[in-house]
Scaffold this motif. Sequence first.
Motif, PDB file in Angstrom:
ATOM      1  N   ASN A 299       4.290  -2.917  -0.515  1.00  0.00           N
ATOM      2  CA  ASN A 299       2.809  -2.591  -0.197  1.00  0.00           C
ATOM      3  C   ASN A 299       2.048  -3.616  -0.775  1.00  0.00           C
ATOM      4  O   ASN A 299       1.954  -3.768  -2.089  1.00  0.00           O
ATOM      5  CB  ASN A 299       2.923  -1.109  -0.678  1.00  0.00           C
ATOM      6  CG  ASN A 299       1.482  -0.540  -0.652  1.00  0.00           C
ATOM      7  OD1 ASN A 299       0.798  -1.192  -0.298  1.00  0.00           O
ATOM      8  ND2 ASN A 299       1.671   0.823  -0.277  1.00  0.00           N
TER       9      ASN A 299
ATOM     10  N   GLU B 278       8.532  -0.359  -2.709  1.00  0.00           N
ATOM     11  CA  GLU B 278       8.691   0.965  -2.598  1.00  0.00           C
ATOM     12  C   GLU B 278      10.116   1.230  -1.906  1.00  0.00           C
ATOM     13  O   GLU B 278      10.526   0.374  -1.331  1.00  0.00           O
ATOM     14  CB  GLU B 278       7.665   1.912  -2.139  1.00  0.00           C
ATOM     15  CG  GLU B 278       6.197   1.902  -2.629  1.00  0.00           C
ATOM     16  CD  GLU B 278       5.837   3.183  -3.162  1.00  0.00           C
ATOM     17  OE1 GLU B 278       6.850   3.843  -3.616  1.00  0.00           O
ATOM     18  OE2 GLU B 278       4.848   3.512  -2.654  1.00  0.00           O
TER      19      GLU B 278
ATOM     20  N   LEU C  85       8.641   7.270  -0.309  1.00  0.00           N
ATOM     21  CA  LEU C  85       7.239   6.264  -0.829  1.00  0.00           C
ATOM     22  C   LEU C  85       6.398   7.217  -1.909  1.00  0.00           C
ATOM     23  O   LEU C  85       5.867   8.161  -1.443  1.00  0.00           O
ATOM     24  CB  LEU C  85       6.586   5.963   0.419  1.00  0.00           C
ATOM     25  CG  LEU C  85       7.432   5.225   1.329  1.00  0.00           C
ATOM     26  CD1 LEU C  85       6.406   4.991   2.436  1.00  0.00           C
ATOM     27  CD2 LEU C  85       7.799   3.974   1.045  1.00  0.00           C
TER      28      LEU C  85
ATOM     29  N   SER D 145       2.558   4.876  -2.028  1.00  0.00           N
ATOM     30  CA  SER D 145       1.688   4.636  -0.922  1.00  0.00           C
ATOM     31  C   SER D 145       0.974   5.684  -0.050  1.00  0.00           C
ATOM     32  O   SER D 145       1.534   6.714  -0.063  1.00  0.00           O
ATOM     33  CB  SER D 145       2.783   3.937   0.162  1.00  0.00           C
ATOM     34  OG  SER D 145       3.501   2.805  -0.106  1.00  0.00           O
TER      35      SER D 145
ATOM     36  N   ASP E  79      -2.006   2.035   4.300  1.00  0.00           N
ATOM     37  CA  ASP E  79      -1.415   1.061   3.699  1.00  0.00           C
ATOM     38  C   ASP E  79      -0.337   0.304   4.489  1.00  0.00           C
ATOM     39  O   ASP E  79       0.161   1.138   5.403  1.00  0.00           O
ATOM     40  CB  ASP E  79      -0.422   1.463   2.393  1.00  0.00           C
ATOM     41  CG  ASP E  79      -1.486   1.973   1.089  1.00  0.00           C
ATOM     42  OD1 ASP E  79      -2.618   1.416   1.287  1.00  0.00           O
ATOM     43  OD2 ASP E  79      -0.957   2.434  -0.049  1.00  0.00           O
ATOM     44  N   THR E  80      -0.167  -0.682   4.194  1.00  0.00           N
ATOM     45  CA  THR E  80       0.845  -1.610   5.143  1.00  0.00           C
ATOM     46  C   THR E  80       2.371  -1.724   4.502  1.00  0.00           C
ATOM     47  O   THR E  80       2.311  -1.818   3.256  1.00  0.00           O
ATOM     48  CB  THR E  80       0.463  -3.184   5.438  1.00  0.00           C
ATOM     49  OG1 THR E  80      -1.038  -2.914   6.180  1.00  0.00           O
ATOM     50  CG2 THR E  80       1.382  -3.805   6.193  1.00  0.00           C
ATOM     51  N   LEU E  81       3.233  -1.468   5.182  1.00  0.00           N
ATOM     52  CA  LEU E  81       4.787  -1.742   4.609  1.00  0.00           C
ATOM     53  C   LEU E  81       5.162  -3.088   5.248  1.00  0.00           C
ATOM     54  O   LEU E  81       5.105  -3.190   6.404  1.00  0.00           O
ATOM     55  CB  LEU E  81       5.599  -0.439   4.932  1.00  0.00           C
ATOM     56  CG  LEU E  81       5.211   0.744   4.498  1.00  0.00           C
ATOM     57  CD1 LEU E  81       6.129   2.019   5.102  1.00  0.00           C
ATOM     58  CD2 LEU E  81       5.017   0.748   3.257  1.00  0.00           C
TER      59      LEU E  81
END
Length: 381
Positions: A216, A223, A253, A256, A260-262
Amino acid sequence: HVPKIAFLNKMDRIGADFYGTVAMMRAKLNANPLVLQLPIGMGEEFQGVIDLIRMQQIRWDDASLGTVFTTGDIPADMAERVAEYRDTLVETVAGEDDELMEAYVSEAPIDAGQLTAAIRRATIRLKLVPVLCGAALKNKGVQPLLDAVAQFLPSPADIPPAKGVHPQTGEVIECPPRDASPLAALIFKVSMMEGRKLCFARVYSGRLQAGSEVYNPTLQRKEKAARLLRMHANKRDRIEEAGAGSIVGVVGLKDSSTGDTLCTPEHPVLLEKIEAYEPVISIAVEPKTHSDQERMDEVLEKFTAEDPTLRVRRDEDTGQTILSGMGELHLDIIISRMQREFNTSVNVGKPQVMYRETIAARAEATALFDREIAGQRQSAE
């Protein structure tokens, strides 16, 4: 700048006005609506629709709640209007599509396949907005609407790839919809299900695997995506991996949240965040009993984790807990969910306002005090 279609719902309600609504789309939304269906009757007389692409009528069976429908010839009393709108449909699409224009100018016959392909190209280029109609409560018009989604709206391969930025350098990074590309997924919703945090994510590129570590870049930490779920309304199935274009539920997660970006540590990327609207209405909430106090704080914390448009704050001046949301219905649902899902009862009221005064500008005035106090005359000016 997103390709779209319009569905004019509730055509069976009193006062429904298909043609007036299409006119308002032009006047108020500055859209270019493309009428693909005409209603057979409106309000209580709504019976079905005329498909202007295939030139046939579609009627739904009320006894089957709209799951059964039949097609047939166009009613004679609508033939003139249907012919007029069909000509307008072909002319409008030809004006936006060179391939169809050639056939139109040469007066060659245009079949449903050619017209559908041309409408798709124009819709993806944001030139036209296909318009359909029906009554969704009774499932009337739903099947053609789902067909229109597949026929006219783009797949990820039809539009430019999603773009993000490198979290350190700010360099623009493209995320093509391919499984072989580096992972880029966006969390667009968080839900608390059975006490567990469930994140809904759209995979834009790469593959997301159950049990894998993801990065993240917003929090700058790793995560673990412990489990992946394929969601079917209120049902869910466990899956081992999800490819580009998939929408999945991710369990595991911890920190996050929405927006949010993974991605992977080797290929960090920040996709565009989801901007939440500012709340427009506030209420004051307080627990009904002492035992509800701790539960109320925990429940509100869960709700704010799920919903970025919901805000909770404590007013230091009045000591009230203030809950803010996007409207009365929004807040009513939150209060009812507190009671229904978490057995937490609260009293609801209006937020108190602490009034303050201050000197705003220099001024001069004259006042006279003249009064008898305890038998003596007291005066001042």
